[in-house]
Motif scaffolding. Structure first.
Motif, PDB file in Angstrom:
ATOM      1  N   VAL A 297      37.134  44.349  30.250  1.00 19.30           N
ATOM      2  CA  VAL A 297      37.426  44.141  31.668  1.00 19.30           C
ATOM      3  C   VAL A 297      37.789  42.679  31.927  1.00 19.30           C
ATOM      4  CG1 VAL A 297      36.394  44.058  33.973  1.00 19.30           C
ATOM      5  CG2 VAL A 297      36.086  46.086  32.540  1.00 19.30           C
ATOM      6  N   VAL A 298      37.030  41.753  31.366  1.00 17.93           N
ATOM      7  CA  VAL A 298      37.313  40.328  31.571  1.00 17.93           C
ATOM      8  C   VAL A 298      38.694  39.969  31.046  1.00 17.93           C
ATOM      9  CG1 VAL A 298      36.607  37.982  30.949  1.00 17.93           C
ATOM     10  CG2 VAL A 298      34.886  39.684  31.580  1.00 17.93           C
ATOM     11  N   GLU A 299      39.048  40.506  29.872  1.00 20.25           N
ATOM     12  CA  GLU A 299      40.357  40.218  29.305  1.00 20.25           C
ATOM     13  C   GLU A 299      41.472  40.787  30.180  1.00 20.25           C
ATOM     14  OE1 GLU A 299      43.115  38.470  27.205  1.00 20.25           O
ATOM     15  OE2 GLU A 299      40.957  38.157  26.910  1.00 20.25           O
ATOM     16  N   ALA A 300      41.258  41.965  30.745  1.00 26.02           N
ATOM     17  CA  ALA A 300      42.257  42.558  31.642  1.00 26.02           C
ATOM     18  C   ALA A 300      42.434  41.714  32.902  1.00 26.02           C
ATOM     19  CB  ALA A 300      41.841  43.985  32.013  1.00 26.02           C
ATOM     20  N   LEU A 301      41.352  41.141  33.408  1.00 25.04           N
ATOM     21  CA  LEU A 301      41.438  40.286  34.588  1.00 25.04           C
ATOM     22  C   LEU A 301      42.211  39.006  34.283  1.00 25.04           C
ATOM     23  CD1 LEU A 301      37.785  40.742  35.907  1.00 25.04           C
ATOM     24  CD2 LEU A 301      39.861  41.784  36.847  1.00 25.04           C
ATOM     25  N   HIS A 302      42.027  38.469  33.085  1.00 28.12           N
ATOM     26  CA  HIS A 302      42.841  37.325  32.665  1.00 28.12           C
ATOM     27  C   HIS A 302      44.311  37.733  32.530  1.00 28.12           C
ATOM     28  CE1 HIS A 302      40.152  33.955  31.922  1.00 28.12           C
ATOM     29  NE2 HIS A 302      39.263  34.776  31.386  1.00 28.12           N
ATOM     30  N   ARG A 303      44.546  38.829  31.851  1.00 25.23           N
ATOM     31  CA  ARG A 303      45.920  39.282  31.600  1.00 25.23           C
ATOM     32  C   ARG A 303      46.680  39.509  32.897  1.00 25.23           C
ATOM     33  NH1 ARG A 303      45.344  44.896  29.927  1.00 25.23           N
ATOM     34  NH2 ARG A 303      45.505  45.208  32.190  1.00 25.23           N
ATOM     35  N   ASP A 304      46.024  40.127  33.870  1.00 30.86           N
ATOM     36  CA  ASP A 304      46.686  40.436  35.137  1.00 30.86           C
ATOM     37  C   ASP A 304      46.522  39.331  36.179  1.00 30.86           C
ATOM     38  OD1 ASP A 304      47.524  42.775  34.035  1.00 30.86           O
ATOM     39  OD2 ASP A 304      46.051  44.051  35.037  1.00 30.86           O
ATOM     40  N   ARG A 305      45.908  38.217  35.781  1.00 31.11           N
ATOM     41  CA  ARG A 305      45.895  36.976  36.550  1.00 31.11           C
ATOM     42  C   ARG A 305      45.139  37.054  37.883  1.00 31.11           C
ATOM     43  NH1 ARG A 305      48.083  33.625  33.923  1.00 31.11           N
ATOM     44  NH2 ARG A 305      48.313  32.075  35.565  1.00 31.11           N
ATOM     45  N   PHE A 306      44.049  37.839  37.872  1.00 28.49           N
ATOM     46  CA  PHE A 306      43.263  37.939  39.093  1.00 28.49           C
ATOM     47  C   PHE A 306      42.490  36.664  39.403  1.00 28.49           C
ATOM     48  CE2 PHE A 306      44.081  42.441  38.483  1.00 28.49           C
ATOM     49  CZ  PHE A 306      44.371  42.811  39.785  1.00 28.49           C
ATOM     50  N   TRP A 307      42.138  35.896  38.380  1.00 28.08           N
ATOM     51  CA  TRP A 307      41.414  34.655  38.639  1.00 28.08           C
ATOM     52  C   TRP A 307      42.275  33.674  39.443  1.00 28.08           C
ATOM     53  CZ3 TRP A 307      36.948  36.418  37.489  1.00 28.08           C
ATOM     54  CH2 TRP A 307      36.701  37.120  36.312  1.00 28.08           C
ATOM     55  N   GLY A 308      43.577  33.836  39.398  1.00 27.18           N
ATOM     56  CA  GLY A 308      44.482  32.946  40.125  1.00 27.18           C
ATOM     57  C   GLY A 308      44.963  33.493  41.448  1.00 27.18           C
ATOM     58  N   MET A 309      44.278  34.486  41.987  1.00 30.77           N
ATOM     59  CA  MET A 309      44.712  35.135  43.224  1.00 30.77           C
ATOM     60  C   MET A 309      44.943  34.133  44.354  1.00 30.77           C
ATOM     61  SD  MET A 309      43.001  38.432  45.104  1.00 30.77           S
ATOM     62  CE  MET A 309      41.335  37.779  45.183  1.00 30.77           C
ATOM     63  N   TRP A 310      44.049  33.133  44.468  1.00 33.93           N
ATOM     64  CA  TRP A 310      44.172  32.148  45.546  1.00 33.93           C
ATOM     65  C   TRP A 310      44.468  30.741  45.038  1.00 33.93           C
ATOM     66  CZ3 TRP A 310      39.324  34.921  47.561  1.00 33.93           C
ATOM     67  CH2 TRP A 310      39.709  36.027  48.328  1.00 33.93           C
ATOM     68  N   VAL A 311      44.857  30.626  43.785  1.00 31.31           N
ATOM     69  CA  VAL A 311      45.277  29.324  43.273  1.00 31.31           C
ATOM     70  C   VAL A 311      46.651  28.995  43.854  1.00 31.31           C
ATOM     71  CG1 VAL A 311      46.007  28.077  41.189  1.00 31.31           C
ATOM     72  CG2 VAL A 311      43.923  29.491  41.161  1.00 31.31           C
ATOM     73  N   PRO A 312      46.864  27.761  44.313  1.00 31.98           N
ATOM     74  CA  PRO A 312      48.174  27.404  44.885  1.00 31.98           C
ATOM     75  C   PRO A 312      49.333  27.656  43.920  1.00 31.98           C
ATOM     76  CG  PRO A 312      46.549  25.712  45.371  1.00 31.98           C
ATOM     77  CD  PRO A 312      45.897  26.649  44.407  1.00 31.98           C
TER      78      PRO A 312
END
Length: 392
Positions: free
Chosen positions: A41-56
């Protein structure tokens, strides 16, 4: 600053979240049992770039608008409430760090091929003492959702000399983690405690906690950290409520034709109709409020006191409406809801979510005070109404 990151579009992230449902659903029980999200799950979140949802956008993020953000978090919570909780907490800290931190910090944090994952706690403050070039940070914090998957910590402290609240960002190795997350629900968030003892934080790695003036990024960041938190908890509750209703509907269809089945039970059918109406009305309120707020922000204006009240009202109203929905689903689900499975796990997650201070009685009372016109001249600071700051 040139970025190497592949930026997801506003319309893309809700679709990516929806596509993750099979994985999130399959691995939810494992995450719940082990007290952290699974590696897949963590790798999928990285792959689909969810951690950057609110990054400028200038530093490689999506800078996702509030309405699309609600949809993305709602979809993740539908798949697994713990995943959505970790993503929303980390996205808030990572995104606001990208917007408000100094250039030196951002150039270091966002220079790699993979976005940083910043998590921590921003409600109970520690203390910071000013020193040459920065601060010495100390304190003890709880409820650090997602910290087991993070690279850095975002944490609130009060400057000892001035009383100013600031956010500090530091490598996770600088903190002592306390693995004490033994709870009813949201178990896979791993929201453990941590302590920090006199760690030096350079000035560039801090920002004013109530900042609404980004150093990079656009109008989205003029709502400040409380605005992002409001999107988080509202979208999360919507995903939980929809999933519980859908699980109960599937159970009713599965049992159709049996003696005493829900499909022929007038009380169940009436109750389901009422629960569906409560949920849909709450969801409509949330999207109405956020479409209005985003129109104001995108037009280059700041949110009014009333608009700030309404985005907070959307959190509390949706959460407690979903609490009522969840109670109906659990009772109507009978022994299926009692036993291990999606209804039981999500019911536990829901009741963990309702313990958050953002939907507590004091917050609801403060919202009611402003809605009733009993807070003239006050402004919002986090979850309190206060007198406006006097010009210096």
């Amino acid at each position: 600053m040139t970025s190497v990151h592949d930026v997801a579009t506003a319309s893309d992230l809700p679709e990516r979240a929806r596509a993750l449902f099979p994985l999130l659903d399959e691995q939810a029980a494992t995450g719940d049992a082990q007290g952290r999200l699974t590696d897949d799950v963590v790798e999928a979140l990285h792959r689909d770039r969810f951690w950057g949802m609110w990054v400028p956008r200038p530093i490689g993020g999506s800078e996702l608008d509030p309405v699309s953000s609600l949809e993305a978090i709602e979809e993740l919570a539908y798949g697994d409430p713990s995943v959505a909780w970790v993503v929303m907490a980390a996205s808030l800290a990572t995104g606001t760090g990208g917007a408000y931190l100094g250039d030196e910090a951002v150039e270091e944090l966002f220079a790699g091929e993979r976005l940083p994952v910043i998590t921590g706690q921003g409600t109970r403050p520690g203390t910071a003492v000013s020193t040459d070039g920065g601060y010495l940070l100390s304190g003890s914090w709880s409820f650090a959702s997602g910290i087991k998957h993070s690279t850095h910590i975002h944490t609130l402290a009060i400057i000892e000399e001035t009383g100013e609240p600031r956010i500090f960002v530091l490598p996770i190795e600088k903190a002592t983690l306390i693995d004490n997350w033994d709870v009813l629900g949201l178990r896979a968030t791993g929201s453990i405690d941590y302590t920090i003892d006199s760690v030096f934080i350079p000035e560039a790695y801090t920002h004013f906690a109530t900042s609404e003036d980004p150093k990079r990024g656009g109008d989205l960041y003029h709502m400040g950290i409380p605005g992002f938190a409001a999107i988080c908890h509202t979208g999360w509750a919507l995903g939980v409520g929809r999933r519980l209703l859908d699980e109960l509907g599937a159970l009713a269809r599965q049992r159709a034709g049996r003696p005493g089945a829900h499909a022929e039970n007038a009380g169940f059918l009436e109750g389901y109709e009422e629960a569906e109406g409560k949920f849909r009305a709450a969801r409509a309120l949330a999207f109405e409020v956020w479409r209005d707020a985003w129109a104001t922000l995108a037009g280059g204006e700041r949110l009014s006191v009333r608009q700030n009240t309404l985005i907070r009202h959307a959190i509390t109203h949706v959460t407690w409406a979903v609490h009522e929905v969840g109670s109906f689903v659990y009772l109507a689900g009978g022994t299926t809801a009692l036993r291990s499975g999606p209804i039981q796990r999500i019911f536990r997650d829901l009741h963990a979510g309702t313990q958050h201070m953002i939907v507590s009685p004091p917050v609801r009372q403060t919202i009611g005070r402003e809605l009733a016109g009993l807070a003239d001249g006050k402004v919002w600071r986090f979850m309190e109404l206060v007198d406006p700051a006097k010009p210096s």
